[in-house]
Design an enzyme around this catalytic site. Structure first.
Site, PDB file in Angstrom:
ATOM      1  CD  GLU A  90     -16.598 -18.238   3.499  1.00 47.18           C
ATOM      2  OE1 GLU A  90     -16.355 -19.089   2.623  1.00 47.18           O
ATOM      3  OE2 GLU A  90     -17.421 -17.305   3.338  1.00 47.18           O
ATOM      4  CB  SER A 467      15.290  43.057  -3.691  1.00 47.54           C
ATOM      5  OG  SER A 467      15.175  44.238  -4.451  1.00 47.54           O
TER       6      SER A 467
END
Length: 825
Positions: A90, A467
């Site tokens: 770049e 229960s």
């Protein structure tokens, strides 16, 4: 000579005029565009859009939420070879220029003049930072001039390292990856510092065109771009000839890696997301929050696996429901067959497959990856046909009895790695595990597969606990003068109760009645009629108020006798919270999931401050309005409505965290908590939970639960260090089938989980508190055992409740027979 002097003066004058004109032009351009220039100082405070990440307590990544995958890193962590590769690709003179590259701009201008169109922008990395943070991507002269001006300003405000750091963390590199760390994770499943030179060069080639040079979608072009960059690095002297040759000989190894999710816990991830979204809104997905939960990764893995195994076992036991679909494979070419198969999604390891052929020994399958695999008879022969939840058909004798060509089926790998026929469960379940000392959620799974059905049954499914409610009622009885040796009559009874809409004839599960029964035995054998009589003795409203102390919602608890058998509605999380109070000595803790929240910079924003069981703290109460009829011991708990209403937020800023833990409110006394714990240990050793003895621990207690017609089955159990609740049932309540009880279906899941979850945790039975004594009693009457009684058994009592009477020996009974006093209400 005079001509040369005049020519020199003329050229010098033109040069000065050119320089002056250039400066004047630049000044004019700057003056013209300066009102539009943003403040580059904002780059020092830039916030990258970073996803929300959720972790377990032991740092395993659970989930990532956000559109952009990004993991910003500081300049110091950028590999030197990557910086050189990026320069080669770049901006080779990045560390030398002042923001613009005159040579590059001149080349771009020449290309424009010679071709009539923009071929390259001559952009430096600094100019790209200006463009990425402040400008659009339109290709106009105006934008280019502004880009140049901004680059010059950026170079004045920031150093080269700061500019490079901004660039590598901002750039888009394909597949939703922003920044080089996210790209390294996405393409190679590694951190950027762990990549090879060839891999670094591959990523450095992406900024120019993430799609065109993508190593996954365009591997050949990506390879050419990589090798060009490596050649530039050699040319610029960044790497040696040997490094170059080694790198260019490396094949393309990139493949798509999803976020490195380390722990499968989507129900937990969604709970965290929902909780935080209410506070942070859409910023939650972009501001880089990191959330640590209380979840233990090992426990969570086992919770998920145990629940899935249990639900698949139930599904297999009730027969094969048949193929999910059948397609006409003769009319489809192989590609269309594969496309038709791929319309079906794999869930929880259950993979869709297409039956291509059924043979005498099995079947030939097409799988979603395009491969073909055999399915042997051993993986099919289990598949008795489903008829109802109560019945299955005869066992199949050959593969054709089960499968047909064109069937879309499900397969999974068995313990030997062989394919086995399976099916998606219709039954569902939930498992929640808490630390009873502070309410920290250690594991949670809300169903068979979150991706198949996102309904979280731990927190959203209100079901009858059956229960599982009885321990709270028995605790109320112990608190109000009953003892584990109290005798209650287990005998038939008929009620005419308007609130129960007519006549009610409750029965025990086995349809039998046992007559006078000690309270301890009644609980571990889960005697329904004893529970009903206890509630009548306590008073329905007073018993209900006591049960609500354990954190249940009053609107879901009926004010009639059916409550004694679990006709209320509660979520598994609420049930587990109630059991935590039985496990921790009598304190109501608040379940919580988030332990801390950090921002993108690693600063702690909020931290958990859970209330904690604290036996040594002074009793706490949120109200003076305790129920005098139910405070028969040394505690003054508040009523449940006030407890729920005054719950404080768990998460606080670090500076607000108190130096000492916040004590949880005590809702039952230490002596009562010990007695009910000890009674519930008999559920494991002698009662409906005896299967759990396989864990070989002395500190386990619990209770099964089964509702009418076996629509809901439960098991909740605990040690002082961990409480877990499991539930199994259909989302639309309907019978699970004959023989399906909490002990046969929910308990095995609980055992499967606890076997792994308790590994490494020492056996820790509760200590006998002061004021509790142990004496021998007569098991038939609950009185003191007579001297030399062979069947005498030990029992715990509060010191003031020790039986005063002694049971009569057989000889005494012959001399003076009498009817024993029992609670026959």
């Amino acid at each position: 000579m005079r001509i040369l002097k005049r020519l020199f003066k003329w050229l010098l004058t033109l040069s000065l005029i050119g320089v002056f004109t250039g400066f004047a032009t630049f000044a004019g351009v700057y003056y013209y565009f300066s009102p539009e220039l943003p403040d580059v100082q904002s780059l020092r405070e830039v916030k990258f859009q970073t996803p929300l990440r959720v972790y377990s307590a032991d740092d395993k990544l659970i989930a990532e939420f956000g559109e952009k995958k990004r993991s910003p890193i500081p300049y110091e962590k950028i590999p030197d070879n990557f910086i050189k590769a990026l320069q080669a690709a770049e901006d080779a003179r990045f560390f030398d220029h002042f923001g613009i590259d005159i040579k590059g701009l001149s080349r771009a201008a020449f290309q424009l003049a010679s071709t009539g169109r923009i071929q390259s922008g001559g952009s430096t990395i600094t100019m790209q930072v200006a463009k990425n943070f402040f400008l659009t991507r339109e290709q106009t002269f105006k934008r280019k001039f502004i880009e140049i001006l901004l680059a010059l300003q950026i170079e004045q405000e920031l150093n080269k390292q700061e500019i490079m750091e901004l660039y590598v963390n901002q750039i888009y590199l394909g597949h939703r990856a922003y920044g080089i760390q996210a790209a390294a994770n996405t393409y190679y499943g590694q951190n950027i510092e762990d990549l090879s030179l060839a891999q670094l060069a591959m990523i450095a080639g992406l900024p120019k065109a993430p799609s065109a040079f993508n190593p996954i979608t365009n591997p050949q072009r990506a390879l050419e771009r990589r090798d060009w960059i490596l050649g530039r690095m050699l040319q610029l002297g960044y790497i040696s000839q040997h490094q170059h040759e080694e790198a260019v000989s490396t094949p393309v190894t990139a493949r798509y890696h999803r976020s490195d999710i380390e722990l499968d816990a989507p129900y937990i991830a969604e709970m965290v997301r929902q909780q935080l979204y209410e506070q942070y809104g859409e910023d939650l997905y972009t501001d880089g929050y990191r959330v640590w939960t209380t979840v233990n990764s090992g426990m969570q893995k086992e919770a998920t696996a145990a629940l899935r195994r249990g639900l698949l076992d139930y599904t297999d036991d009730h027969g094969y429901r048949g193929a999910e679909a059948n397609i006409d494979i003769d009319s489809l070419n192989p590609e269309d067959q594969l496309n038709a198969l791929r319309q079906y999604t794999a869930y929880a390891g259950l993979e869709p497959a297409l039956v291509l052929e059924v043979t005498d020994s099995g079947a030939r399958l097409l799988r979603t990856d395009g491969s073909e695999s055999p399915l042997d008879w051993a993986g099919i022969q289990w598949a008795r046909p489903y008829q109802t939840v109560h019945w299955t058909g005869p066992a199949p004798k050959r593969p054709v009895d089960v499968l047909n060509a064109g069937d879309i089926i499900r397969v999974m790998l068995d313990d030997n790695g062989e394919l086995r026929l399976t099916q998606m469960p219709q039954v569902q379940g939930a498992l929640i595990a808490l630390n009873p000392q502070d309410g920290a959620i250690r594991a949670l799974t809300g169903g068979f597969s979150f991706y198949h059905n996102k309904f979280n049954r731990v927190t959203q499914a209100y079901r009858q606990p059956g229960s599982n409610i009885k321990p709270f009622l028995y605790t109320a009885a112990l608190e109000n003068g009953f003892t584990p040796a109290s005798i209650i009559n287990d005998a038939p009874v008929v009620f005419h109760d308007v609130s129960l809409e007519g006549t009610w004839r409750p029965e025990n599960d086995n349809g039998k009645f046992n007559g006078p029964t000690r309270l301890r035995e009644a609980l571990f054998r889960s005697r329904n009629l004893v529970s009903i009589r206890l509630m009548r003795a306590l008073g329905i409203e007073q018993a209900r108020d006591f049960i609500l102390r354990f954190g249940f919602e009053p609107e879901n608890f009926p004010g009639n006798l059916s409550l004694s058998l679990g006709s209320a509605s509660a979520t598994p999380l609420q049930v587990a919270r109630g059991y935590a109070a039985l496990a921790n000595g009598g304190f109501l803790v608040q379940p919580y999931l988030i332990s801390r929240i950090e921002n993108a910079e690693g600063e702690i924003l909020l931290q958990a401050n859970p209330i904690q069981a604290c036996p040594d703290c002074a009793p706490t109460s949120t109200s003076e309005n305790t129920s005098p009829a139910l405070t028969g011991d040394d505690t003054s708990p508040s009523d449940s409505d006030n407890l729920v209403a005054t719950e404080a937020p768990i998460l606080l800023p670090p500076e607000q965290i108190p130096a000492s833990p916040t004590p949880a409110p005590r809702i039952i006394s230490p002596r009562n908590a010990f007695l009910i714990y000890d009674v519930m240990r008999d559920v494991i050793t002698r009662g409906t939970g005896t299967r759990a003895q396989v864990l070989q621990r002395a500190d386990l207690a619990g209770k099964t639960g089964t509702t009418n017609e076996q629509k809901d089955v439960w098991f909740s159990g605990f040690s002082p260090d961990l409480v877990a609740t499991t539930w199994v049932g259909f989302d639309q309540p309907s019978p699970l089938g004959r023989g399906e009880y909490g002990s046969s279906r929910a308990l095995p899941i609980w055992i499967d989980f606890m076997e792994e979850a308790l590994q490494g945790i020492p056996d820790n039975p509760p200590a006998v508190p002061e004021g509790v004594v142990r004496i021998s009693i007569d098991p038939a009457t609950g009185k003191r055992a007579y001297p030399g009684q062979e069947n005498a058994m030990p029992e715990y009592f509060r010191s003031e409740d020790v039986p005063r009477e002694t049971a009569r020996s057989p000889e005494q009974q012959l001399k003076a027979p009498a009817t024993e006093a029992i609670f026959g209400f």
